[in-house]
Scaffold this motif. Structure first.
Motif, mmCIF file in Angstrom:
data_model
loop_
_atom_site.group_PDB
_atom_site.id
_atom_site.type_symbol
_atom_site.label_atom_id
_atom_site.label_comp_id
_atom_site.label_asym_id
_atom_site.label_seq_id
_atom_site.Cartn_x
_atom_site.Cartn_y
_atom_site.Cartn_z
ATOM 1 N N ALA A 291 26.966 22.844 42.684
ATOM 2 C CA ALA A 291 27.660 23.719 41.439
ATOM 3 C C ALA A 291 26.002 24.037 41.618
ATOM 4 O O ALA A 291 24.703 22.979 42.534
ATOM 5 C CB ALA A 291 27.412 23.485 40.125
ATOM 6 N N PRO A 292 24.401 24.954 41.708
ATOM 7 C CA PRO A 292 23.489 25.949 41.694
ATOM 8 C C PRO A 292 22.818 24.557 40.834
ATOM 9 O O PRO A 292 23.839 24.117 39.879
ATOM 10 C CB PRO A 292 23.505 26.922 40.910
ATOM 11 N N PRO A 293 21.473 24.077 40.867
ATOM 12 C CA PRO A 293 21.392 22.419 40.188
ATOM 13 C C PRO A 293 21.113 23.017 38.329
ATOM 14 O O PRO A 293 20.841 24.728 38.372
ATOM 15 C CB PRO A 293 19.472 22.475 40.867
ATOM 16 N N VAL A 294 20.993 22.155 37.898
ATOM 17 C CA VAL A 294 21.003 23.120 36.103
ATOM 18 C C VAL A 294 20.325 21.983 35.422
ATOM 19 O O VAL A 294 20.388 20.165 35.970
ATOM 20 C CB VAL A 294 22.570 22.365 35.578
ATOM 21 N N SER A 295 19.070 22.582 34.792
ATOM 22 C CA SER A 295 18.448 21.601 33.928
ATOM 23 C C SER A 295 18.317 21.223 32.915
ATOM 24 O O SER A 295 18.921 22.855 32.631
ATOM 25 C CB SER A 295 16.972 21.105 34.359
ATOM 26 N N TYR A 296 18.404 19.981 31.846
ATOM 27 C CA TYR A 296 18.833 20.271 30.802
ATOM 28 C C TYR A 296 17.167 21.490 30.169
ATOM 29 O O TYR A 296 16.140 21.332 30.228
ATOM 30 C CB TYR A 296 18.643 19.529 30.261
ATOM 31 N N PRO A 297 17.169 22.304 29.190
ATOM 32 C CA PRO A 297 16.209 22.921 28.704
ATOM 33 C C PRO A 297 15.365 21.806 27.683
ATOM 34 O O PRO A 297 14.530 22.611 27.622
ATOM 35 C CB PRO A 297 16.587 24.651 28.606
ATOM 36 N N GLY A 298 15.942 21.657 26.587
ATOM 37 C CA GLY A 298 15.663 20.846 25.894
ATOM 38 C C GLY A 298 15.663 20.690 24.912
ATOM 39 O O GLY A 298 16.459 21.602 24.900
ATOM 40 N N ARG A 299 16.082 19.334 24.010
ATOM 41 C CA ARG A 299 16.207 19.598 22.540
ATOM 42 C C ARG A 299 15.578 20.679 22.347
ATOM 43 O O ARG A 299 14.755 20.992 21.553
ATOM 44 C CB ARG A 299 16.153 18.718 21.726
ATOM 45 N N TRP A 560 28.223 35.336 48.756
ATOM 46 C CA TRP A 560 28.849 34.210 48.263
ATOM 47 C C TRP A 560 27.918 34.026 47.113
ATOM 48 O O TRP A 560 26.429 34.859 47.146
ATOM 49 C CB TRP A 560 29.228 33.152 48.896
ATOM 50 N N TYR A 561 28.470 33.994 46.234
ATOM 51 C CA TYR A 561 27.319 34.283 44.799
ATOM 52 C C TYR A 561 27.755 32.644 44.146
ATOM 53 O O TYR A 561 28.477 32.122 44.711
ATOM 54 C CB TYR A 561 27.861 35.173 43.297
ATOM 55 N N MET A 562 26.646 32.066 43.338
ATOM 56 C CA MET A 562 26.408 30.658 42.221
ATOM 57 C C MET A 562 26.683 29.934 43.701
ATOM 58 O O MET A 562 27.525 28.805 43.125
ATOM 59 C CB MET A 562 28.091 30.784 41.375
ATOM 60 N N ARG A 563 26.322 29.791 44.347
ATOM 61 C CA ARG A 563 25.071 28.849 45.696
ATOM 62 C C ARG A 563 26.965 28.416 46.284
ATOM 63 O O ARG A 563 27.597 27.134 46.888
ATOM 64 C CB ARG A 563 25.106 27.505 45.052
#
Length: 881
Positions: A291-299, A560-563
């Protein structure tokens, strides 16, 4: 672990004949039995009725013209349910193991386990295919009803009390914020609403040391219906059980340990019963395109989190959706003040709720809730378990008959919360109406219930509270749906409409499977058009797109989409011919719901080659297609900058200067002069362009198309420009959005004559007979066929082929396609697909079933030895919880 042996209190006693109950007690017992049966039904009716009423008020499907098919509901879940309809009615060439219709052939069992195991999904077979949207809606509606009913039962296990009042509070769980904002668009997640009370009831049986076999079956049912949300429910049930064990009075330590041991063994046995769901999906997930890399946006801020407790609003802010309605919130706020509840119990439940809420916004625990992977989308998909815990707290407060002063203290906390959160985006007029109006009505009704001893007056107050819950819940559904639909991201997809049904008919009229494929093409009703429309296309959107499929198709010129988690069909003639596409649809420019059907002359799905050419270093997409076709069909000329902004030469191509501000996307396309490249090709050939990561406009030879590439998230397919004129000059203009890279070999000129000759040569050596269906492919080859058989099928793990009845061996990859060595001569080829992980899962499930059978038999033997049923002293059942 087998059920715990009988305690000393369960010793065999002499047979006693109980005296008959007085008539009044008979009526009381009958009334209690009726309440036990009707309370869950009332809860289901209230929650489903309020949900339907709210949707009707805002004109949402099926009560109005507004489609519900937003985001993945339209792109994935409606098409997957259409696929299930086709399977149930024998209207598709594949089966549960393999899907011939998507991605030019992909595994399907992991998709079935993940997206279609909610038992309510199987109702789709009872409706016409064209009405699949309706049973998909019923999956959500019936899951709400069943989850609410089971929560009503669970609340009664926590603390005995009025079934009607339990049903009213459980309605807040069935229509919690998670359902209205997250679960409504994901029918398979809605089983999580059922899984939480299922696992809670099983845990309660562990606490009472009874029904170990039945509890294991409940756990298995929860995990089989949807393992993703069932894991969240199980994680939430464990601390709830632990709290009940810690706060139980007069419960010996040994009994606590035995109850905990029963819970562990019950959970493990139940999960192992559903093991195929886990093993197959685990193997499919490991083989899937990353999947495309996902990072937590913060609390999110504390006030934003607290504002989610207040019902009625939605502003798109990323935060855990947890509200449970005003009556439940009022009782949760009053819980610390209810003196009839021991202080350690009050402290324990509040600490549990706070700990769960805290775990939702910390990255390490977010990973734990979501299977050690940050989800692509909201990182708060487990929010329904906190709503469930809050409903449990609200019932414990109400079951202890809070006094008016205690309720007033809770109302003060709710008022303070509303005032502190007044500037948050989710707080609007609907919130104030619900908190002020509904809260006042609920406060008065709850205070009256605490003061009235019983009789008609109490019944009238209960009825008034039920009306408040029904109307307040319906208004919450209405206000949240209206607010959510204003967000552009929630624009519905086109699913089963007149245009899509016409497209299906057009495809069916050109079907020639398995001699060739019929591809819906780039015309997009939904991301899974082949599932929706039929045929055998390249589009496929799933978390389980095999990496082998995504990389093979992109390498041969598809986009393709979404990597790569959403593959696209081929749009160029050579790619379509190589993959056996004999009919397809193309979109009418600027008319998404209009299409033009086409026929083509493709290679067969199985071709025989003497030798397989190896890949050359730095191979272009044009050279890769030629390898698959077995012939040279392209000219790939060098590009020369001729006009416009001068590009910067870089290794392997050109770097275009920005045509405007970085990231700018003008409405009519990129602005600026762009850069024109020229090349020379054979007159009459067809020019195509290949720049997978280019974003901007490409025009030339009368053709114009828009690239939306973004390395390596979105890839453009190979697209046609036009016919090369008599002078052989090809002029192509690239106008990029921001700085863009154009490959040095971005243009190829396809000879239609050479392509037709290559296809004819492949057809001449094709099979005499070919059948493909279910999860098998068999071919009768021409006498003396030697070399290798190449299947127009991505080489994914699980395929095995045998030649002339020989041993089953996995195919070899050839340009990513499946290739089978034939030896010196072969006459028959047989291939079949086996889902990786299925054998191991079935073995684990069989072992768990054996343990369950032994435990059930042992329990039956012990039951026959008993003269009277065991009677547990009240101290063994922690009813104060």
């Amino acid at each position: 672990m087998a059920p715990t042996p009988a305690t000393p209190q369960e010793a065999v006693r002499p047979l006693e004949v109980a005296p008959p109950l007085p008539a009044g007690e008979h009526r009381t017992a009958a009334r209690r039995t009726l309440t036990r049966l009707t309370a869950p039904g009332l809860a289901a009716a209230l929650s489903m009725g309020a949900y339907c009423l709210g949707l009707a008020l805002c004109g949402s499907y099926p009560f109005g013209p507004r489609s519900r098919a937003v985001n993945d509901l339209g792109n994935q879940f409606v098409p997957f349910h259409v696929r299930l309809w086709d399977l149930l009615h024998g209207a598709t060439g594949g089966d549960l193991f393999f899907n011939w219709g998507s991605g030019y052939g992909v595994p399907f069992l992991a998709d079935f386990f993940t997206y279609l195991m909610n038992p309510f999904s199987w109702l789709v077979g009872l409706f016409p295919r064209a009405l699949t949207d309706l049973p998909v809606f019923l999956v959500t509606l019936l899951s709400i009803g069943l989850g609410t009913a089971l929560m009503t039962v669970l609340l009664g296990r926590l603390r005995p009390g009025s079934g009607v009042l339990r049903a009213l509070l459980a309605t807040g769980y069935g229509l919690c914020a998670w359902v209205l904002n997250d679960g409504f668009a994901d029918p398979m997640w809605m089983w999580g609403l059922v899984a939480l009370p299922l696992t809670g009831i099983a845990a309660d049986w562990c606490l009472r040391r009874t029904r170990w076999v039945a509890g294991s079956l409940l756990v298995a049912l929860a995990w089989a219906g949807n393992f993703y949300t069932a894991a969240m429910a199980t994680l939430a049930t464990a601390p709830v059980l632990g709290l009940r064990l810690l706060t139980a009075t007069r419960m010996p330590r040994g009994d606590r340990l035995r109850a905990a041991g029963r819970a562990v063994s019950m959970a493990l046995t139940g999960i192992l019963l559903a093991a195929p769901v886990l093993t197959v999906t685990f193997r499919a997930s490991r083989a899937a395109q990353p999947a495309p890399p996902v990072s937590y946006p913060g609390r999110p801020s504390v006030l934003l989190q607290l504002s989610q407790l207040l019902p009625g609003g939605h502003d798109g802010a990323v935060a855990p959706n947890v509200f449970i309605g005003v009556p439940g919130l009022l009782l949760v706020a009053a819980f610390p003040f209810v003196r009839a509840i021991p202080p350690r119990v009050r402290l324990g439940w509040y600490a549990l709720a706070a700990a769960v809420a805290w775990s939702f916004v910390q990255e390490p625990t977010i990973l734990l809730w979501h299977g050690f992977a940050l989800p692509n989308g909201s990182p708060y998909r487990a929010a329904f378990v906190l709503s469930g815990i809050l409903v449990m707290i609200s019932w414990l407060a109400l079951a202890h008959r809070p006094r008016p002063g205690e309720l007033a203290a809770g109302a003060g906390l709710v008022a303070a919360l509303a005032w502190l959160c007044r500037d948050q985006g989710a707080i609007g007029s609907a919130t104030w109406i619900l908190v002020a109006g509904g809260g006042t009505a609920a406060l008065l009704a709850l205070a009256a219930l605490g003061a009235l001893p019983g009789g008609r007056a109490r019944g009238a107050v209960t009825a008034a509270l039920a009306g408040t819950v029904l109307l307040g819940s319906a208004y919450t559904v209405f206000s949240v749906t209206v607010a959510r639909d204003r967000i552009p991201w929630f624009r519905p997809k086109i699913t089963l409409t007149g245009a899509s049904l016409a497209a299906r008919d057009a495809l069916a009229a050109r079907s020639d499977w398995p001699r060739s494929r019929t591809d819906p093409g780039p015309h997009e009703f939904a991301n899974n058009d082949p599932l929706l429309l039929g045929g055998e296309g390249g589009a496929y959107y799933s978390s389980y797109v095999p990496a082998a499929t995504a990389r093979t198709l992109r390498g041969l010129g598809a986009g393709w989409y979404m990597r790569g988690r959403h593959t696209l069909s081929f749009e160029d003639p050579a790619g379509q011919a190589a993959m056996g596409v004999g009919g397809f649809l193309s979109p009418v420019p600027q008319r998404r719901t209009r299409f033009v059907p086409h026929r083509a002359h493709p290679a067969p799905l199985l071709t025989v080659r003497d030798t397989l050419a190896p890949a050359a270093p730095g191979e272009t997409v044009f050279a890769r297609q030629e390898r698959v076709l077995g012939a040279a069909v392209y000219q790939v000329p060098a590009l020369t900058p001729a006009a416009g902004a001068a590009p910067v030469p870089v290794r392997g191509g050109w770097l275009l200067r920005p045509a405007g501000p970085p990231g700018a996307r003008p409405a009519a396309g990129p602005s600026g002069p762009g850069t024109t490249f020229t090349a020379h090709c054979t007159p009459g050939s067809t020019a195509v362009w290949a720049a997978p990561w280019f974003s901007g406009r490409v025009s030339g030879l009368g053709g114009r198309s828009t690239g939306i590439g973004s390395a390596d998230v979105t890839a453009n397919p190979v697209r046609t420009l036009g016919r090369v004129p008599a002078d052989g000059r090809v002029a192509v203009r690239f106008t990029g959005r921001g700085p863009q890279r154009v490959p040095g070999h971005a243009v190829g000129c396809l000879s239609r004559k050479r392509l037709a000759a290559a296809v004819d040569a492949l057809r001449a050596r094709g099979p005499v007979a070919l059948s493909a269906g279910g999860h098998r492919l068999t071919a009768r080859l021409r006498p003396g066929s030697r070399g290798s058989a190449v299947l127009a099928l991505p080489a994914v793990a699980g395929w095995g082929c045998s030649v002339d009845g020989g041993p089953r061996r996995a195919p070899r990859p050839f340009a990513g396609l499946a290739a089978v060595p034939l030896g010196s001569g072969a006459s028959r080829l047989s291939c079949s697909y086996r889902p990786p992980g299925l054998t191991a899962g079935l073995a684990a499930s069989a072992a768990a079933a054996l343990v369950l059978a032994v435990a059930a038999a042992a329990g039956a033997v012990r039951g026959r030895r008993r003269v009277t049923p065991p009677r547990r002293p009240d101290r063994d059942i922690p009813t104060h919880l």
